[in-house]
Design a protein around this motif. Structure first.
Motif, mmCIF file in Angstrom:
data_model
loop_
_atom_site.group_PDB
_atom_site.id
_atom_site.type_symbol
_atom_site.label_atom_id
_atom_site.label_comp_id
_atom_site.label_asym_id
_atom_site.label_seq_id
_atom_site.Cartn_x
_atom_site.Cartn_y
_atom_site.Cartn_z
ATOM 1 N N THR A 1 0.827 -1.205 0.000
ATOM 2 C CA THR A 1 0.000 0.000 0.000
ATOM 3 C C THR A 1 0.863 1.258 0.000
ATOM 4 O O THR A 1 0.603 2.208 -0.756
ATOM 5 N N ALA A 2 1.900 1.271 0.842
ATOM 6 C CA ALA A 2 2.783 2.437 0.904
ATOM 7 C C ALA A 2 3.502 2.658 -0.421
ATOM 8 O O ALA A 2 3.618 3.800 -0.899
ATOM 9 N N GLY A 3 3.979 1.579 -1.042
ATOM 10 C CA GLY A 3 4.664 1.716 -2.326
ATOM 11 C C GLY A 3 3.750 2.217 -3.425
ATOM 12 O O GLY A 3 4.134 3.083 -4.229
ATOM 13 N N ILE A 4 2.538 1.692 -3.468
ATOM 14 C CA ILE A 4 1.590 2.112 -4.503
ATOM 15 C C ILE A 4 1.207 3.582 -4.317
ATOM 16 O O ILE A 4 1.183 4.361 -5.279
ATOM 17 N N LEU A 5 0.924 3.977 -3.081
ATOM 18 C CA LEU A 5 0.521 5.366 -2.838
ATOM 19 C C LEU A 5 1.668 6.332 -3.123
ATOM 20 O O LEU A 5 1.452 7.413 -3.688
ATOM 21 N N ALA A 6 2.894 5.952 -2.738
ATOM 22 C CA ALA A 6 4.040 6.813 -3.029
ATOM 23 C C ALA A 6 4.223 6.978 -4.537
ATOM 24 O O ALA A 6 4.484 8.085 -5.038
ATOM 25 N N GLY A 7 4.085 5.878 -5.284
ATOM 26 C CA GLY A 7 4.203 5.958 -6.738
ATOM 27 C C GLY A 7 3.101 6.789 -7.363
ATOM 28 O O GLY A 7 3.347 7.565 -8.303
ATOM 29 N N GLN A 8 1.876 6.665 -6.853
ATOM 30 C CA GLN A 8 0.770 7.455 -7.391
ATOM 31 C C GLN A 8 0.976 8.947 -7.156
ATOM 32 O O GLN A 8 0.609 9.776 -7.989
ATOM 33 N N LEU A 9 1.571 9.301 -6.008
ATOM 34 C CA LEU A 9 1.841 10.711 -5.741
ATOM 35 C C LEU A 9 2.967 11.232 -6.632
ATOM 36 O O LEU A 9 2.857 12.327 -7.203
ATOM 37 N N LEU A 10 4.039 10.452 -6.760
ATOM 38 C CA LEU A 10 5.185 10.919 -7.549
ATOM 39 C C LEU A 10 4.865 11.015 -9.035
ATOM 40 O O LEU A 10 5.330 11.929 -9.723
ATOM 41 N N ALA A 11 4.079 10.068 -9.543
ATOM 42 C CA ALA A 11 3.765 10.059 -10.975
ATOM 43 C C ALA A 11 2.451 10.751 -11.286
ATOM 44 O O ALA A 11 2.317 11.422 -12.319
ATOM 45 N N GLY B 1 0.175 -0.592 -9.914
ATOM 46 C CA GLY B 1 -0.693 0.248 -9.101
ATOM 47 C C GLY B 1 -0.202 1.679 -9.013
ATOM 48 O O GLY B 1 -0.998 2.621 -8.960
ATOM 49 N N ALA B 2 1.131 1.863 -8.987
ATOM 50 C CA ALA B 2 1.697 3.210 -8.879
ATOM 51 C C ALA B 2 1.373 4.059 -10.094
ATOM 52 O O ALA B 2 1.260 5.290 -9.981
ATOM 53 N N PHE B 3 1.230 3.432 -11.245
ATOM 54 C CA PHE B 3 0.935 4.178 -12.471
ATOM 55 C C PHE B 3 -0.534 4.059 -12.867
ATOM 56 O O PHE B 3 -0.880 4.168 -14.047
ATOM 57 N N SER B 4 -1.385 3.855 -11.880
ATOM 58 C CA SER B 4 -2.824 3.814 -12.137
ATOM 59 C C SER B 4 -3.307 5.166 -12.660
ATOM 60 O O SER B 4 -2.822 6.228 -12.250
ATOM 61 N N THR B 5 -4.264 5.135 -13.558
ATOM 62 C CA THR B 5 -4.768 6.378 -14.158
ATOM 63 C C THR B 5 -5.875 7.029 -13.342
ATOM 64 O O THR B 5 -6.153 8.214 -13.525
ATOM 65 N N PHE B 6 -6.502 6.295 -12.458
ATOM 66 C CA PHE B 6 -7.628 6.856 -11.712
ATOM 67 C C PHE B 6 -7.229 8.030 -10.817
ATOM 68 O O PHE B 6 -7.937 9.053 -10.786
ATOM 69 N N PRO B 7 -6.120 7.959 -10.057
ATOM 70 C CA PRO B 7 -5.735 9.137 -9.260
ATOM 71 C C PRO B 7 -5.486 10.369 -10.124
ATOM 72 O O PRO B 7 -5.784 11.490 -9.698
ATOM 73 N N VAL B 8 -4.919 10.178 -11.321
ATOM 74 C CA VAL B 8 -4.697 11.311 -12.220
ATOM 75 C C VAL B 8 -6.024 11.955 -12.583
ATOM 76 O O VAL B 8 -6.165 13.191 -12.597
ATOM 77 N N PHE B 9 -7.017 11.138 -12.872
ATOM 78 C CA PHE B 9 -8.340 11.645 -13.236
ATOM 79 C C PHE B 9 -8.959 12.435 -12.090
ATOM 80 O O PHE B 9 -9.554 13.494 -12.298
ATOM 81 N N ILE B 10 -8.828 11.937 -10.850
ATOM 82 C CA ILE B 10 -9.386 12.630 -9.685
ATOM 83 C C ILE B 10 -8.682 13.963 -9.466
ATOM 84 O O ILE B 10 -9.322 15.017 -9.318
ATOM 85 N N MET B 11 -7.350 13.966 -9.446
ATOM 86 C CA MET B 11 -6.608 15.194 -9.160
ATOM 87 C C MET B 11 -6.749 16.212 -10.296
ATOM 88 O O MET B 11 -6.703 17.422 -10.062
ATOM 89 N N TYR B 12 -6.893 15.720 -11.509
ATOM 90 C CA TYR B 12 -7.075 16.610 -12.668
ATOM 91 C C TYR B 12 -8.260 17.540 -12.461
ATOM 92 O O TYR B 12 -8.201 18.743 -12.777
ATOM 93 N N ARG B 13 -9.353 17.007 -11.926
ATOM 94 C CA ARG B 13 -10.547 17.811 -11.719
ATOM 95 C C ARG B 13 -10.286 18.957 -10.753
ATOM 96 O O ARG B 13 -10.769 20.075 -10.946
ATOM 97 N N PHE B 14 -9.546 18.692 -9.709
ATOM 98 C CA PHE B 14 -9.281 19.735 -8.713
ATOM 99 C C PHE B 14 -8.302 20.778 -9.252
ATOM 100 O O PHE B 14 -8.450 21.967 -8.982
#
Length: 279
Positions: free
Chosen positions: A85-95, A153-166
């Motif tokens: 979980t920590a690795g995936i979340l860190a990757g999602q934030l960095l990428a 998981g780190a390069f998942s597109t869903f977090p990008v979609f969520i943050m894009y809106r904000f």
């Protein structure tokens, strides 16, 4: 009167949604004999119909003691889940954060095409990309390692979609004013974009945690060694003698996700609303 009826129906719906959690909690406090009496048919202990009581007849914490003191496998898989979980979340934030900022605030060739591709990838279930992901990870010699689950998981597109809106909601006038004051693009991103888009970032982290903590298909596909399995794969090991421990393990596994959800409920609601807005 209509408001009372609507409130009553919502109360019933809430009770139905919360009942599985209550079911787990009461089951974790029941003794082995009581559980076998209630779940005899499900555990292949006879043909007696399944039943359940709202409260245990003889509450006990024995299953929690056995789980937390006598089950080293549980703790090993717990830390595997924490690492994944920590690795995936860190990757999602960095990428994901820079990618979402780029899509939201800059114009570049094929921007709409690339963002549409992001959305298509987000809509694809894991089963569609499973084979291609496995072949790539195998070629990189990462199968049967934690990075095999972390990297996709780190390069998942869903977090990008969520943050894009904000990020899209940040007024352009603020960015123009910052540029007039001499701020560079990096400074605008770090000192303007991230603070003003923090709600979207936190929302994406919460959603990412809830997904990463409960992964099942990805570890089963990419991890052959059971010593690397996360906690989500520990729970199905239910037998008549270990039914109580399975209930207790379910409760303990649920607690981190429940705490994260309660702490970030407001951000999560904002993320769901943002995801529902059409482009």
């Amino acid at each position: 009167m209509s408001k009372k009826i609507a409130g009553f129906l919502l109360l019933l719906l809430g009770a139905a949604v919360c009942y599985p959690i209550f079911f787990l909690f009461t089951g974790s406090l029941m003794g082995t004999g009581e559980l076998q009496n209630h779940l005899g048919e499900a555990l292949s202990l006879g043909e007696q119909p399944m039943s359940w009581s709202l409260l245990p007849l003889t509450p006990t914490l024995r299953h929690y003691v056995q789980l937390l003191l006598d089950s080293p496998e549980f703790f090993h898989m717990f830390w595997n889940s924490a690492a994944l979980t920590a690795g995936i979340l860190a990757g999602q934030l960095l990428a994901g954060v820079p990618a979402a900022w780029g899509f939201a605030r800059y114009a570049f060739p094929f921007k709409k095409l690339l963002f549409t591709l992001y959305i298509l990838l987000m809509m694809m279930p894991f089963q569609v990309t499973m084979l291609s992901s496995y072949l790539v990870l195998s070629e990189m010699q990462l199968t049967d390692t934690l990075p095999a689950v972390i990297l996709p998981g780190a390069f998942s597109t869903f977090p990008v979609f969520i943050m894009y809106r904000f990020f899209c909601g940040i007024p352009q006038a603020l960015m123009d004013a910052a540029r007039i004051d001499g701020a560079g693009e990096r400074d605008i991103f770090l000192h303007l974009g991230i603070p003003l888009g923090s709600s979207g970032i936190v929302s994406a982290v919460i959603l990412g945690f809830l997904e990463s903590w409960n992964l099942i298909e990805q570890p089963l596909t990419f991890l052959k060694s059971k010593k690397l399995w996360p906690l989500s794969l520990y729970l199905p090991n239910i037998s008549p003698e270990r039914a109580g421990i399975s209930f207790a393990a379910s409760v303990v596994t649920l607690l981190p996700a429940l705490l994260v959800f309660l702490c970030g409920q407001d951000y999560l609601e904002q993320g769901i609303v943002a995801a529902a807005v059409k482009e």
